[in-house]
Enzyme design. Structure first.
Site, PDB file in Angstrom:
ATOM      1  N   ARG A 166       0.709  -1.192  -0.029  1.00 58.24           N
ATOM      2  CA  ARG A 166       0.093   0.058   0.114  1.00 58.24           C
ATOM      3  C   ARG A 166       0.843   1.129  -0.102  1.00 58.24           C
ATOM      4  O   ARG A 166       0.204   2.441   0.198  1.00 58.24           O
ATOM      5  CB  ARG A 166      -1.044  -0.101   1.211  1.00 58.24           C
ATOM      6  N   GLY A 227      -1.387 -11.513   9.150  1.00 62.46           N
ATOM      7  CA  GLY A 227      -1.136 -12.871   9.250  1.00 62.46           C
ATOM      8  C   GLY A 227      -2.103 -13.374  10.167  1.00 62.46           C
ATOM      9  O   GLY A 227      -1.926 -14.367  10.666  1.00 62.46           O
ATOM     10  N   ASP A 351     -14.594 -11.519  11.354  1.00 64.81           N
ATOM     11  CA  ASP A 351     -13.493 -10.875  10.639  1.00 64.81           C
ATOM     12  C   ASP A 351     -13.784  -9.260  10.334  1.00 64.81           C
ATOM     13  O   ASP A 351     -13.652  -8.892   9.470  1.00 64.81           O
ATOM     14  CB  ASP A 351     -13.156 -11.795   9.321  1.00 64.81           C
ATOM     15  N   LYS A 378     -15.100  -2.567   9.063  1.00 64.23           N
ATOM     16  CA  LYS A 378     -15.792  -3.589   7.998  1.00 64.23           C
ATOM     17  C   LYS A 378     -17.193  -3.899   8.948  1.00 64.23           C
ATOM     18  O   LYS A 378     -18.240  -4.329   8.184  1.00 64.23           O
ATOM     19  CB  LYS A 378     -14.862  -4.819   8.360  1.00 64.23           C
ATOM     20  N   ASP A 441     -13.543  -2.115   3.220  1.00 63.47           N
ATOM     21  CA  ASP A 441     -12.561  -2.721   3.397  1.00 63.47           C
ATOM     22  C   ASP A 441     -11.530  -1.656   3.645  1.00 63.47           C
ATOM     23  O   ASP A 441     -11.603  -0.519   3.842  1.00 63.47           O
ATOM     24  CB  ASP A 441     -12.267  -3.997   2.477  1.00 63.47           C
ATOM     25  N   MET A 698       4.970 -21.048  -8.805  1.00 62.85           N
ATOM     26  CA  MET A 698       3.705 -22.188  -8.319  1.00 62.85           C
ATOM     27  C   MET A 698       4.309 -22.980  -7.235  1.00 62.85           C
ATOM     28  O   MET A 698       5.554 -23.637  -7.375  1.00 62.85           O
ATOM     29  CB  MET A 698       3.512 -23.103  -9.468  1.00 62.85           C
TER      30      MET A 698
END
Length: 735
Positions: A166, A227, A351, A378, A441, A698
């Site tokens: 950000r 996290g 959340d 939120k 958000d 990947m």
């Protein structure tokens, strides 16, 4: 990691482990290296042409007096109060229709772009995916230098949310960036050389990462981390801006109750947690985005996040407020000591982070001037709080809300609605508004002191939550499941389309004094861009469906728009160079919603194409065409798998792969759509799972999936490829 037996026992509706994907996007995509940039370019040894003599020469006095030099944008919110309002007014509601492109720049990686640029003395500092830092001539777009912190691409599956960043901070000749893998890096603004590089992570066995922009005050660089879905303990840290030395650290949730707590604030918080199940999970409460600073009160305000687990019952036996989760916390920036807190969602189970953008302002409320902090977190309520004391002034719903009926102004606490307590529903799905992506958000809102309005990127969003019996643990990604299925979107594409059609966005102009809507402009989906308001009576915003737009601030009339070639999530900035005003948008679709949400992301109708677009009055530059990767037609091989194998493969996919490739294998377009694998890749599928494409980003799942599980996973993807091939044929025949 779920075992095969665990997966077979799971309900077909259970998205189980993939709920962590609501905040986690793994590095499963190919990077895009455009012609005009070189990702691993060596840093210049001398100051590039175009830099001022003392670049990034910013200190606290300049930021406090920012209105005296409105042509600069010296901190992520422009000013310490984070209003994201510019006094510039050469571009107004009368002439904004004359905006044209001044310059564009293609970024290295086509992943989510969320940065707010910093502009100081004619130089722009901004970031792209994987925390890459760019310094531009702000008038021409010429690249002056670039700093790549060399984030391990394979670690991207262990931090939140996509490889986004950000933005940067600047201070006394240095530029600071937090990295996806949890480092804080200082770059010398004069030549792009690295000044210092420190590890902010307290426990490398846990999946900490940084996506937020640092803030700087009193020669201290302040940074948090993300996290919480992975089982970490939240904290925020101050470092010496010159040397990188750690000065203080404030933990946002208590540590192991069997050990001494770090301070009295955590001793008090410990009393609001029950049992010990949360200890091994870390507790959460990460400070992954918003901060603000009041230099007069000398208070740093931080917003804290959700818990590990989300499930209140699993985490704390459904007891206690669980401080300081989902809270605004005021801290003394000199010492890191707690001053006060206000918790927006006690015992959060959905959340409902309070990490969303916070704004400081002085408002006339009931005949008195009040120093307030404002937030639209939120949970769907807009809060106005006394920023000196933490006492609630008002709170009203700005979005559809079902988890609480209201906020009691006497106690400051929500009046919970029992219908939203999914942990009491015996495993039955429970519809809650808003859902985990909230009524708003991370996309920044803005406040215009001339109109008195706050401009909010609003979501109308709901999901079903369901209690689960076995929260589990994944050794591959180091995250806990959340103790809840929080993406009950059904089994079929039809089910998923229903939910995605339910999710819509808008730009909401909100009166924070009257606590009511003034005007609102609808969008096709959620996750539209942050906002900028100006003295020219304008609000600028980018949209998820690939436009950059200007509205009249007073009544919301759309006055200008231009194509952006990709979804726009970041907040724009405006600045002035040589007497000319510019507006810059950071463009690039990605992030948690765009990658995980599949059908809903596709509804935006855009593809990843990361770039910087800068406009000015009378700009004549032509928008260079986007060069999107080719979409291959489905090429499914024949499969003899049983229905049970396919069902098991679906559970495996949604538990471990949907973070990158979309729920039910419907890619949001950010990373490869596995329904469109070529015949060659189908043939080498076990090798790909085992790490054959690790160099391309990947991750290897060798040792995680058994050979039988790899077969079942492949069988599910073949089935989904057949589904897509059938749908495409139907659409073609219908033409």
């Amino acid at each position: 990691m779920k075992t095969k037996a665990m997966s077979r026992a799971a309900s077909p509706l259970l998205i189980a482990a993939s709920v962590a994907a609501l905040s986690v996007i793994a590095a499963c995509s190919k990077s895009s290296a455009p012609e005009n940039v070189t990702p691993d370019a060596t840093q210049p040894a001398a100051a590039p042409v175009g830099l001022p003599a003392n670049p990034a020469n910013v200190d606290g006095a300049r930021i406090v007096a920012a209105d005296k030099e409105p042509g600069n944008w010296m901190s992520t919110g422009r000013t310490y109060d984070e209003q994201r309002y510019s006094p510039l007014k050469k571009i107004t509601d009368q002439n904004v229709g004359q905006l044209g492109l001044a310059w564009q720049y293609k970024l290295d990686y086509d992943r989510g772009v969320e940065a707010t640029p910093i502009v100081v003395d004619g130089v722009m500092y901004t970031t792209g995916s994987f925390s890459v830092l760019y310094a531009f001539n702000a008038a021409t777009g010429e690249l002056l230098w670039k700093g790549d912190p060399q984030v391990d691409r394979l670690k991207a599956g262990e931090f939140c949310c996509d490889a986004v960043n950000r933005g940067a901070a600047v201070w006394k000749g240095k530029v600071y960036v937090g990295t996806n893998d949890g480092r804080l890096v200082a770059w010398n603004a004069k030549d792009g050389s690295k000044a210092w590089d420190i590890d902010t992570v307290v426990d490398r066995s846990r999946s900490y990462g940084i996506t937020g922009a640092p803030r700087i005050m009193k020669d201290k660089v302040i940074i948090g981390n993300g996290g919480a879905e992975f089982g970490v303990r939240g904290y925020i840290t101050a470092y010496d801006a010159e040397t990188g030395k750690q000065l203080w650290r404030f933990y946002t949730v208590p540590g192991d109750p069997a050990k001494p707590q770090e301070n009295k604030a955590l001793e008090a918080a410990l009393k609001t947690w029950d049992g010990t199940n949360w200890v091994k999970q870390g507790g959460g409460g990460t400070v992954w985005d918003s901060m603000a600073y009041d230099p007069d009160l000398n208070l740093l305000y931080i917003g804290t996040g959700n818990a590990s687990y989300w499930n209140y019952k699993t985490r704390s036996n459904a007891k206690g407020d669980n401080l300081y989760l989902s809270s605004i916390v005021a801290i003394n920036p000199d010492t890191g000591e707690y001053v006060w807190h206000y918790q927006t969602t006690p015992g959060d189970a959905w959340d409902f982070t309070a990490t969303q953008h916070m704004i400081l302002a002085d408002l006339d409320i009931k005949g008195a001037k009040r120093k307030v902090i404002m937030q639209a977190p939120k949970n769907g309520f807009f809060y106005v709080i006394d920023r000196a004391t933490g006492k609630l002034i008002s709170a009203e719903k700005y979005a559809p809300v079902t988890w609480a009926d209201k906020v009691d102004l006497e106690t400051g606490r929500p009046v919970f609605n029992d219908s939203a307590k999914y942990w009491e529903k015996n495993g039955k799905p429970t519809l809650v508004r808003p859902g985990f992506w909230g009524g708003h958000d991370w996309q920044p809102m803005s406040y215009n002191p001339n109109t008195g309005l706050v401009y909010i990127p609003k979501h109308t969003f709901a999901v079903e939550y369901r209690d689960v019996k076995d929260p589990g643990w994944s050794p591959r990604k180091h995250f806990y499941q959340l103790g809840v299925a929080a993406a009950e979107m059904g089994d079929s594409d039809k089910d998923m389309k229903y939910w995605s059609d339910e999710w819509t966005g808008s730009l909401l102009a909100w009166d924070p004094i009257k606590q009511e809507k003034v005007w609102e402009k609808p969008y096709v989906t959620i996750f539209n861009g942050g906002t900028l308001s100006t003295a020219g009576n304008l609000v600028f915003e980018g949209s998820a469906d690939g436009r950059v737009i200007a509205y009249r601030a007073t009544d919301g009339e759309k006055l200008w728009e231009s194509p952006a070639q990709s979804g726009v999530m970041a907040a724009p900035v405006t600045y002035e160079v040589n007497g000319e005003q510019y507006v810059t948008f950071m463009v690039g679709w990605g992030g948690a919603f765009a990658t995980f949400a599949g059908h809903a992301s596709l509804k935006a109708g855009v593809r990843p194409w990361a770039q910087v677009l800068t406009f000015k009055l009378g700009g004549k530059a032509e928008l260079a065409p986007a060069n999107y990767p080719e979409l291959l037609p489905p090429q499914p091989p024949e499969s003899k798998a049983t229905a049970e194998q396919v069902a098991h493969g679906k559970d495996l996919f949604n538990g471990h792969c949907s973070q990158c490739h979309g729920i039910n294998a419907v890619s949001g377009g950010i990373v490869p759509d596995l329904r469109r694998l070529s015949s060659e890749k189908h043939a080498m599928f076990p090798g790909i799972v085992a790490g054959a494409f690790a160099a391309k980003g990947m991750p290897s799942f060798a040792g995680i999936f058994t050979p039988e599980e790899v077969e079942d996973l492949h069988a599910y993807l073949i089935k989904r490829a057949v589904d897509l091939k059938t749908d495409l044929a139907k659409n073609e025949n219908a033409k």
